[in-house]
Design a protein around this motif. Sequence first.
Motif, mmCIF file in Angstrom:
data_model
loop_
_atom_site.group_PDB
_atom_site.id
_atom_site.type_symbol
_atom_site.label_atom_id
_atom_site.label_comp_id
_atom_site.label_asym_id
_atom_site.label_seq_id
_atom_site.Cartn_x
_atom_site.Cartn_y
_atom_site.Cartn_z
ATOM 1 N N PRO A 265 21.765 -27.865 46.314
ATOM 2 C CA PRO A 265 20.296 -28.015 46.290
ATOM 3 C C PRO A 265 19.809 -28.331 44.874
ATOM 4 N N ILE A 266 18.865 -29.227 44.780
ATOM 5 C CA ILE A 266 18.306 -29.619 43.490
ATOM 6 C C ILE A 266 17.065 -28.773 43.207
ATOM 7 N N PRO A 267 17.003 -28.063 42.084
ATOM 8 C CA PRO A 267 15.845 -27.199 41.777
ATOM 9 C C PRO A 267 14.676 -28.000 41.204
ATOM 10 N N TYR A 268 13.999 -28.749 42.060
ATOM 11 C CA TYR A 268 12.891 -29.563 41.583
ATOM 12 C C TYR A 268 11.776 -28.718 40.969
ATOM 13 N N PRO A 273 7.079 -31.991 33.948
ATOM 14 C CA PRO A 273 5.946 -31.810 34.879
ATOM 15 C C PRO A 273 6.399 -31.742 36.334
ATOM 16 N N GLU A 274 5.454 -31.490 37.183
ATOM 17 C CA GLU A 274 5.723 -31.276 38.605
ATOM 18 C C GLU A 274 6.190 -32.565 39.271
ATOM 19 N N TRP A 275 7.135 -32.388 40.174
ATOM 20 C CA TRP A 275 7.645 -33.524 40.955
ATOM 21 C C TRP A 275 6.676 -33.819 42.105
ATOM 22 N N SER A 276 6.358 -35.099 42.253
ATOM 23 C CA SER A 276 5.545 -35.495 43.403
ATOM 24 C C SER A 276 6.453 -35.659 44.614
ATOM 25 N N SER A 292 22.995 -34.219 41.535
ATOM 26 C CA SER A 292 23.107 -33.076 40.625
ATOM 27 C C SER A 292 23.539 -33.508 39.232
ATOM 28 N N GLY A 293 24.408 -34.507 39.132
ATOM 29 C CA GLY A 293 24.876 -34.951 37.828
ATOM 30 C C GLY A 293 23.824 -35.661 37.019
ATOM 31 N N ASN A 294 22.801 -36.194 37.647
ATOM 32 C CA ASN A 294 21.756 -36.926 36.931
ATOM 33 C C ASN A 294 20.456 -36.141 36.800
ATOM 34 N N PHE A 295 20.377 -34.979 37.423
ATOM 35 C CA PHE A 295 19.126 -34.221 37.386
ATOM 36 C C PHE A 295 18.781 -33.771 35.965
#
Length: 597
Positions: A265-268, A273-276, A292-295
């Motif tokens: 799971p990606i912790p957006y 700032p907030e993810w749209s 996950s590697g690019n987050f």
Amino acid sequence: MNTHGVRNYYAGMRTLGATASLSPLRTRDALCALCIFLIALAIRLVFLARSPDAAWPHSATYEGDAIVWTVWAQALGRGEPFEFDLAFRTPAVAFLLHWLGLAAGPFFVAKVLWSTVGAATAALLYLTLARCAWRGAGVIAALFSAVSFSALTMATSLNNEVLYAFLLTALLFATLSWLDRPRVFTILVLGILHGLALLVRAEHLAVVALLAIAMAVYSITATLASRKIVALHGFVFVATIALVLTPWTLRAHHAAVRMNTTSPPIPYDSMWPEWSPSAIAAFEALPAYARSGNFAPFGKWVFQQQAREIDAALVERYFRETWGFTPEPLPTWPIVSMKGPLDFAIANHATADGGFSREALADRFDQNPTFSFARPSHARLATRGYAVGLAAIREHPDGWWRLAREKLRRFGDGVTLGVFATNWPYGAGGRREAVDMVVPARRAEPWWRFFLLTTMIVGCVTLSTRRLRPLALVVGIVLFSRLAIVLAFYGYARQAAAIGPVFDALTGIGIATLGACVVHLWPFELPAKLRTLGRVIAFCAAGILVVIAFRTAWNPPQYVARGADADSRVTRNEALGAGAFEGNGDILLEEIPRLVN
């Protein structure tokens, strides 16, 4: 001049050419093959037992992927994934070591098995030529295979070339049998052999495709076989290959699907700032292996850009401006291996030198990175490598011609290697280029190269006779496909060693043809006793070669290794065996002088 004898000789050649039937194998052929096998095996075992690298997975003269195969086999034993279980490499060597319980060192027993396979290749080569050509040519070819330096080098390192050379020789025998008399059993055997060869080396696919077409055309036009029979056999052939490949293909398919769809799971919510919602949707649209590697790198880039909000346009801009590529899904149905695009891009990069290098993996963030699917520049090579490689060739056509010459030069070094454990006449030592076997450091001994190339050319000319055309068909396809693979990918010397039996066969046929010409075109009738003496001399010469092979194998060279250039390092790794070392690039091997035991 003995014109009557000459006329009889050429009349005999025409009689042989009037039929495509194979000669029956007799009891003496089986005994001869057994003797060749025992001699070749004894030479290899003596060389292995007396070599300081007997317990290593690799050897001083050839490292290749031996260490990778053992690590993979050990992962299989632990039930752990290796390279995400993707079809990134051909699986035969690793799975064989795992199934036989030979995944852990010391690797002497595993190398004994490899030596046995290499000796069986020499024996099978004799049987093949004894059946489709001449017994004399078969003995010469098998003798070359038994004492060849490249064959000895391959037999003492865990690699796929030894397995492939054996399967290729078996394919020669089975293909010629089918061309002579098409049978369902023979085509089943051919399908199994081709399937196994694909699991050993993925580039064998080119041989499969070309040979299947050639076999069908030859059977219909030359032997007047029924088209229905050829079609039925073609279906059995393809189905058998598919059946052999099915377990590996399904395993690779599930792994590729998992890489494309499953990720942590990606912790957006943890990023500001907030993810749209559109940004989340755009990021989730990426293949799972790239999320996950690019987050974290994306978050760092967003901070540097001082963005006030994250939307889909910002996600697209990151990949476009930073990497020039947005990761795409991996192919989910690879044929044996999915590494072809990556290898093509690396082998034809503008800075490539004909062998393996990491230059194509470098980018502005890291000049020597380890390959990672999470790195978009690497994902581009893995999924669009063929397009990338072709673009490099179009942009630098002059450089590619230079690269092609270098690839052929390296391949030619593998074709013209010497004999015995000392690589006579060159001498022990030389340059071991990255992921390749050792070759002479300088292009010396032109007479040896001239001798080998001349006999091979004579062998090729001899194959044009009608009786040998089936053999010429198979040999031609193997050589053509191998040269195409070398030009398209890497110019390894071990590429030549993988099809060593073909070159040995050409040498054997060439020498036998030259000998026959000398005997039959001699201006005087040779007495029977003189002919018998000639056979005795030839037998003694073969015996002397075998004795020399045993002598050099009993006292094999020992080497000291050093980097060939500033970027090459030699690293000691005693965990692999006493005195074991690895190289990260080209290394030079210098023989250590020592007293003869």
